[in-house]
Structure formats: structure tokens, C-alpha cells
Scaffold this motif. Structure first.
Motif, PDB file in Angstrom:
ATOM      1  N   SER A 163       9.709 -31.807  49.543  1.00  0.00           N
ATOM      2  CA  SER A 163       8.653 -30.796  49.634  1.00  0.00           C
ATOM      3  C   SER A 163       7.722 -30.806  48.435  1.00  0.00           C
ATOM      4  O   SER A 163       6.550 -31.138  48.553  1.00  0.00           O
ATOM      5  N   VAL A 164       8.264 -30.466  47.261  1.00  0.00           N
ATOM      6  CA  VAL A 164       7.397 -30.280  46.094  1.00  0.00           C
ATOM      7  C   VAL A 164       6.822 -31.606  45.595  1.00  0.00           C
ATOM      8  O   VAL A 164       5.604 -31.730  45.427  1.00  0.00           O
ATOM      9  N   ALA A 193      13.780 -30.622  47.237  1.00  0.00           N
ATOM     10  CA  ALA A 193      12.654 -30.475  46.304  1.00  0.00           C
ATOM     11  C   ALA A 193      11.784 -31.723  46.314  1.00  0.00           C
ATOM     12  O   ALA A 193      10.549 -31.630  46.253  1.00  0.00           O
ATOM     13  N   LEU A 196       6.833 -23.533  50.208  1.00  0.00           N
ATOM     14  CA  LEU A 196       6.153 -24.589  50.972  1.00  0.00           C
ATOM     15  C   LEU A 196       6.639 -24.549  52.407  1.00  0.00           C
ATOM     16  O   LEU A 196       7.828 -24.799  52.658  1.00  0.00           O
ATOM     17  N   PHE A 218      10.969 -22.509  46.485  1.00  0.00           N
ATOM     18  CA  PHE A 218      11.319 -23.317  45.324  1.00  0.00           C
ATOM     19  C   PHE A 218      11.032 -22.496  44.076  1.00  0.00           C
ATOM     20  O   PHE A 218       9.870 -22.177  43.787  1.00  0.00           O
ATOM     21  N   ARG A 277      -4.071 -31.298  51.856  1.00  0.00           N
ATOM     22  CA  ARG A 277      -2.954 -31.155  52.803  1.00  0.00           C
ATOM     23  C   ARG A 277      -2.372 -29.755  52.813  1.00  0.00           C
ATOM     24  O   ARG A 277      -1.724 -29.332  53.765  1.00  0.00           O
ATOM     25  N   TYR A 278      -2.573 -29.010  51.704  1.00  0.00           N
ATOM     26  CA  TYR A 278      -1.987 -27.675  51.589  1.00  0.00           C
ATOM     27  C   TYR A 278      -3.046 -26.603  51.358  1.00  0.00           C
ATOM     28  O   TYR A 278      -3.935 -26.771  50.515  1.00  0.00           O
ATOM     29  N   ARG A 296       6.415 -34.418  47.053  1.00  0.00           N
ATOM     30  CA  ARG A 296       5.493 -35.042  48.009  1.00  0.00           C
ATOM     31  C   ARG A 296       4.226 -34.229  48.244  1.00  0.00           C
ATOM     32  O   ARG A 296       3.288 -34.715  48.873  1.00  0.00           O
ATOM     33  N   ALA A 297       4.232 -32.975  47.795  1.00  0.00           N
ATOM     34  CA  ALA A 297       3.051 -32.121  47.975  1.00  0.00           C
ATOM     35  C   ALA A 297       2.029 -32.329  46.862  1.00  0.00           C
ATOM     36  O   ALA A 297       0.907 -31.837  46.946  1.00  0.00           O
ATOM     37  N   LEU A 298       2.422 -33.069  45.821  1.00  0.00           N
ATOM     38  CA  LEU A 298       1.494 -33.291  44.708  1.00  0.00           C
ATOM     39  C   LEU A 298       0.330 -34.164  45.162  1.00  0.00           C
ATOM     40  O   LEU A 298       0.473 -35.014  46.042  1.00  0.00           O
ATOM     41  N   ASP A 299      -0.778 -33.948  44.533  1.00  0.00           N
ATOM     42  CA  ASP A 299      -1.995 -34.690  44.851  1.00  0.00           C
ATOM     43  C   ASP A 299      -1.914 -36.081  44.219  1.00  0.00           C
ATOM     44  O   ASP A 299      -2.113 -36.240  43.017  1.00  0.00           O
ATOM     45  N   SER A 300      -1.637 -37.080  45.052  1.00  0.00           N
ATOM     46  CA  SER A 300      -1.439 -38.432  44.524  1.00  0.00           C
ATOM     47  C   SER A 300      -2.739 -39.077  44.053  1.00  0.00           C
ATOM     48  O   SER A 300      -2.720 -40.129  43.423  1.00  0.00           O
ATOM     49  N   ALA A 347      -1.406 -28.765  40.940  1.00  0.00           N
ATOM     50  CA  ALA A 347      -1.165 -30.191  41.169  1.00  0.00           C
ATOM     51  C   ALA A 347      -0.977 -30.499  42.648  1.00  0.00           C
ATOM     52  O   ALA A 347      -0.948 -31.656  43.041  1.00  0.00           O
ATOM     53  N   LEU A 348      -0.853 -29.443  43.465  1.00  0.00           N
ATOM     54  CA  LEU A 348      -0.659 -29.658  44.901  1.00  0.00           C
ATOM     55  C   LEU A 348      -1.905 -30.272  45.522  1.00  0.00           C
ATOM     56  O   LEU A 348      -3.025 -30.029  45.076  1.00  0.00           O
ATOM     57  N   ASP A 349      -1.672 -31.040  46.552  1.00  0.00           N
ATOM     58  CA  ASP A 349      -2.768 -31.711  47.245  1.00  0.00           C
ATOM     59  C   ASP A 349      -3.476 -30.706  48.159  1.00  0.00           C
ATOM     60  O   ASP A 349      -2.977 -30.350  49.222  1.00  0.00           O
TER      61      ASP A 349
END
Lengths: 78, 78
Positions: free
Chosen positions: A21-22, A18, B61, B66, B30-31, A24-28, B25-27
């Protein structure tokens, strides 16, 4: 200003998947993502419980808990 | 090239909360995030089952499922 995201885990395989994947997929650029290992940082278990985290891995976005798959109950970490 | 993210839901309150927080919240740089409502788009249930989705809301993902909190079993949507 970045929003707060906290990913709670305990190093379990489900947690690692998690996180990789999840989390690290967040928009930093929008989220300040903090990774907390509750197995080694037990002092933070009460803070996780206070926002409603019941099991790990869990992602808390601006105070709202989202349990991701299932690794272990929080009570198993105490 | 963008990675593929699919958020499966069925319009339930738990689903909406997860969509509003986790899916958004996903980037997006990149996604490539696709939102699929399995209650109205039942033809896509088999595809979700095939990658291991058991309940919704769920975020897939790059093919890895998940489950986020719990709204309903996939079998309840058929």
C-alpha cells in the motif's frame, strides 16, 4: 532529480501490507524507491539504524525515518 | 479513477513531519489525498476509529490504516 526513498522490511505480514500500500503509493516520478529486506540483507541494518530506524516496516524519505505500524524491532533481526 | 487516501493528524510536530514527507510523497495522479485535522474536526474521529486508526498521524489507503511514527492517541483528542 529523484529523491531517495528506502522501504525497510523483513517479510512479515505487516511489512507486506505496508509495502503493497504505502510504498507502492509513492510518486515514482519524484521518488526513487528502493525496497530492502533486512531479514536477508542484514549487512544493511547498521545503515537503517544510523538514520533512526527502530522497527520495521519503515520508510526513510530523504534520510528521515517513518515507522509504519509495527512488525518487529530492528534488534530482533540481528 | 483515483484511489482514496486520507491523512489524519492533529497538528503535532510528528504529524507535520509526516504530512510534509509521507503524505506529499504519494502519487497524486493515482490517489486523491485528503488531509483531516482531527483536533479541529473532531466530528470525524468516529470515522477514523471505524477503519482502525488508533493514533495520529495515520494514513488510510483505501480503508487500510497505517500509523506513521507516533504523535498522540486518538483518545487524547476527544
Amino acid at each position: 532529480m529523484s529523491k531517495k526513498a528506502i522501504f525497510y522490511h523483513a517479510g512479515c505480514p505487516v511489512c507486506v501490507a505496508a509495502e503493497d500500500s504505502v510504498a507502492r503509493a509513492l510518486d515514482s516520478s519524484r521518488y526513487d524507491v528502493e525496497i530492502v529486506h533486512l531479514g536477508t540483507d542484514k549487512a544493511r541494518i547498521p545503515e537503517a539504524e544510523a538514520v533512526g530506524v527502530k522497527s520495521i516496516p519503515a520508510l526513510v524519505l530523504e534520510g528521515a525515518p517513518f515507522h509504519i505500524n509495527f512488525g518487529a524491532h530492528l534488534s530482533d533481526l540481528k
